[in-house]
Design a protein around this motif. Sequence first.
Motif, PDB file in Angstrom:
ATOM      1  N   GLU A 120       0.831  -1.207   0.000  1.00 41.49           N
ATOM      2  CA  GLU A 120       0.000   0.000   0.000  1.00 41.49           C
ATOM      3  C   GLU A 120       0.867   1.260   0.000  1.00 41.49           C
ATOM      4  O   GLU A 120       0.543   2.253  -0.662  1.00 41.49           O
ATOM      5  CB  GLU A 120      -0.915   0.007   1.232  1.00 41.49           C
TER       6      GLU A 120
ATOM      7  N   SER B 223       2.363   1.691  -3.458  1.00 42.38           N
ATOM      8  CA  SER B 223       1.326   2.195  -4.359  1.00 42.38           C
ATOM      9  C   SER B 223       1.155   3.707  -4.192  1.00 42.38           C
ATOM     10  O   SER B 223       0.975   4.444  -5.174  1.00 42.38           O
ATOM     11  CB  SER B 223       0.003   1.472  -4.080  1.00 42.38           C
TER      12      SER B 223
ATOM     13  N   ASN C  22       4.131   5.447  -5.859  1.00 47.11           N
ATOM     14  CA  ASN C  22       3.970   5.465  -7.310  1.00 47.11           C
ATOM     15  C   ASN C  22       2.999   6.560  -7.733  1.00 47.11           C
ATOM     16  O   ASN C  22       3.197   7.232  -8.749  1.00 47.11           O
ATOM     17  CB  ASN C  22       3.461   4.108  -7.802  1.00 47.11           C
ATOM     18  N   SER C  23       1.923   6.718  -6.967  1.00 43.86           N
ATOM     19  CA  SER C  23       0.947   7.756  -7.261  1.00 43.86           C
ATOM     20  C   SER C  23       1.557   9.146  -7.129  1.00 43.86           C
ATOM     21  O   SER C  23       1.334  10.017  -7.980  1.00 43.86           O
ATOM     22  CB  SER C  23      -0.254   7.619  -6.316  1.00 43.86           C
TER      23      SER C  23
ATOM     24  N   PRO D  48       0.037   5.238 -12.552  1.00 47.44           N
ATOM     25  CA  PRO D  48       0.427   3.855 -12.237  1.00 47.44           C
ATOM     26  C   PRO D  48      -0.710   2.897 -12.527  1.00 47.44           C
ATOM     27  O   PRO D  48      -1.882   3.216 -12.321  1.00 47.44           O
ATOM     28  CB  PRO D  48       0.751   3.911 -10.743  1.00 47.44           C
TER      29      PRO D  48
ATOM     30  N   ASP E 191      -3.258  -0.346 -12.328  1.00 44.30           N
ATOM     31  CA  ASP E 191      -3.978  -0.996 -11.225  1.00 44.30           C
ATOM     32  C   ASP E 191      -4.080  -2.503 -11.452  1.00 44.30           C
ATOM     33  O   ASP E 191      -4.966  -3.162 -10.930  1.00 44.30           O
ATOM     34  CB  ASP E 191      -5.370  -0.394 -11.053  1.00 44.30           C
TER      35      ASP E 191
ATOM     36  N   ALA F 234      -2.402  -4.444  -3.725  1.00 42.20           N
ATOM     37  CA  ALA F 234      -2.552  -2.986  -3.655  1.00 42.20           C
ATOM     38  C   ALA F 234      -2.024  -2.313  -4.925  1.00 42.20           C
ATOM     39  O   ALA F 234      -1.323  -1.299  -4.873  1.00 42.20           O
ATOM     40  CB  ALA F 234      -1.845  -2.425  -2.427  1.00 42.20           C
ATOM     41  N   ASN F 235      -2.327  -2.903  -6.079  1.00 41.50           N
ATOM     42  CA  ASN F 235      -1.971  -2.379  -7.405  1.00 41.50           C
ATOM     43  C   ASN F 235      -0.491  -2.488  -7.754  1.00 41.50           C
ATOM     44  O   ASN F 235      -0.033  -1.897  -8.726  1.00 41.50           O
ATOM     45  CB  ASN F 235      -2.411  -0.915  -7.559  1.00 41.50           C
ATOM     46  N   VAL F 236       0.285  -3.240  -6.978  1.00 41.72           N
ATOM     47  CA  VAL F 236       1.671  -3.534  -7.335  1.00 41.72           C
ATOM     48  C   VAL F 236       1.860  -5.049  -7.295  1.00 41.72           C
ATOM     49  O   VAL F 236       1.111  -5.758  -6.635  1.00 41.72           O
ATOM     50  CB  VAL F 236       2.677  -2.834  -6.389  1.00 41.72           C
TER      51      VAL F 236
ATOM     52  N   TYR G 112       8.737  -4.462  -5.886  1.00 43.52           N
ATOM     53  CA  TYR G 112       7.354  -4.283  -6.332  1.00 43.52           C
ATOM     54  C   TYR G 112       7.372  -3.654  -7.726  1.00 43.52           C
ATOM     55  O   TYR G 112       7.998  -2.615  -7.942  1.00 43.52           O
ATOM     56  CB  TYR G 112       6.584  -3.374  -5.376  1.00 43.52           C
TER      57      TYR G 112
ATOM     58  N   THR H 105       5.447  -1.982 -11.070  1.00 49.22           N
ATOM     59  CA  THR H 105       4.284  -1.231 -11.537  1.00 49.22           C
ATOM     60  C   THR H 105       4.615  -0.614 -12.888  1.00 49.22           C
ATOM     61  O   THR H 105       5.705  -0.066 -13.065  1.00 49.22           O
ATOM     62  CB  THR H 105       3.916  -0.083 -10.573  1.00 49.22           C
TER      63      THR H 105
END
Length: 559
Positions: free
Chosen positions: A306, A309, A312-313, A335, A337, A342-344, A356, A358
């Motif tokens: 998390e 993520s 990255n955002s 990034p 999804d 958690a999107n990674v 991780y 992405t």
Amino acid sequence: MGNIFLFSIIVGVVTAVLLVPLQGGRTGKKEKSRFNAAGTAGVLLITVAAAFGFYYLSNLDRNFSSVWLLLIIASGAGAMLAAGKERLIKSSVFLVTLLAGAYLLTAFLFNADEKFQSAKMDVKTELEAFDEQQTPASVPPKFARNKMKKAFGQVPDTSYYELGNLQIQKVNGDYVYIAPVEFSGFFKWFKGDETPGYFTISATDSSDNPKFVKERMTYTPSSYFNKNIERHIRMNYPKQIFNGDVQLEVDENGKPYYVRTFGEFISARNGFKAEGIVVVDPQNGKVKSYKLDDAPDFIDGAVSPETVSLQNSYYGNYVQGFWNSLFGKSEVKLPSDEGTEANVSPIFNENGEMYYFTDFTSPKEGVDSMLGYSLTNSRTGEATFYTGNLERSYMDSQGNLQIIEKKFIEKKWSGEMPILYNFYGEASWLTPVLDPNGFLQNYFIVSAANPEISVYANTPNQALKLYKTALQRGGGSVNGSGEAEEKKVSGTVIRVYKEKTGDYTTVYFLMDGGKSFTVSSENNPMSIYLEENDKVNVTYMDTGEGSLPVREMVIEGLQ
């Protein structure tokens, strides 16, 4: 428990003082007192109980900045109920708390640059080439979870429990998924008190079967009251700022520990930057905190997915500030999804270090062009952004999944956990393909720059062999060197071995000159008829490998 009681009493006293009017209006020349000891005591009791209940149930950090909304409400209501100088004082307090609340609520408008700087990454062009002798950690978590569920009969008193969250980890040199057994409800926890252990399964071998490991755990995410792991951590670290769920990790002896990431706000209770971890022994509740640099060696995921993520955002959205992320969107990259956590997506490099992954795409709708990809070290939080070859347009993960969906549209198969690798010098997507029931069907590899070059096979290594042939057939260079020379040879076949890979057959054959070759029926359909003593004319790439990839082959008498 002492800290939460003391904190609740302080919050209750402050709230009662702000809310209860101490002085009334004037009666003649005398000021009438409105102070009521019983009423004040009642308000104090209610606010203390409410504060205790809120912080106990929510596990929110017990910093005074966390009560800003309560202070606004209490001071505002108190100012309305008060009179005279008391109203003036409480109105001033209300104004101060209102301004503080406005600052906290609008901090995200002004700290975008700080967020970007906290997430700033090193920039490189491409990943190093993947060692084809290794096997990628490519078993998708959905498939691993399905196999664990089917093996749940290994758990004693099965009806009490359910499967918890998966966590990938390296244990004794092997890449494995770990999933704790959790309580399936309050009454099951009340009767059981402890969970019996966890499951483990290979993250590289899809044929591996889950193994149940018996390890009694009392402090877990599915336990209640003070045995709940998050509450237990909060009781020991009341002011610490946490981000992400707790994750189960095991040491080299198989002993489980729960891990959670802590850090600090970027500013004004907004944003987050990781600083360390809290490690809990779920058997006896012993807790210990570490800075990221000092985390125990067996812990792979010190920085929660998390948190990565979020980083990255920040990096993708705030390159030119907050308002640009909404309107101009210059240099903004979003990034993906498509990650599994958690999107990674967690992956391991050749040294066994976890990162991780992405990919980043354009904010424009309908565009599946990748703008780069990042790898974040899961122990340190340090990240690298890879731009890719700027002279070539790379397809993003969503475009890769769409190709798989179209490829197997009749079977309704879909891809999960797409990861970008550097295979033979070519940026390539490796994606496990699952059927609608979550069972693994094959592995799909496609070039990110040339989507027409794609293969699939039953294992990642089989797919890699086919992919090398497909790249050479498509004019690509192996290992990114471009030095493989095209040669021709004629002779007699003395040995043949055929292997089914997906919808095609891979043919390995040895010629009388001592050279060994590999050809796929995908690009040479007649190769399935190859037999010993056949005379062949072969065009191949001299890559120096033990089995040389064939570009063209003619079997005398058949073609």
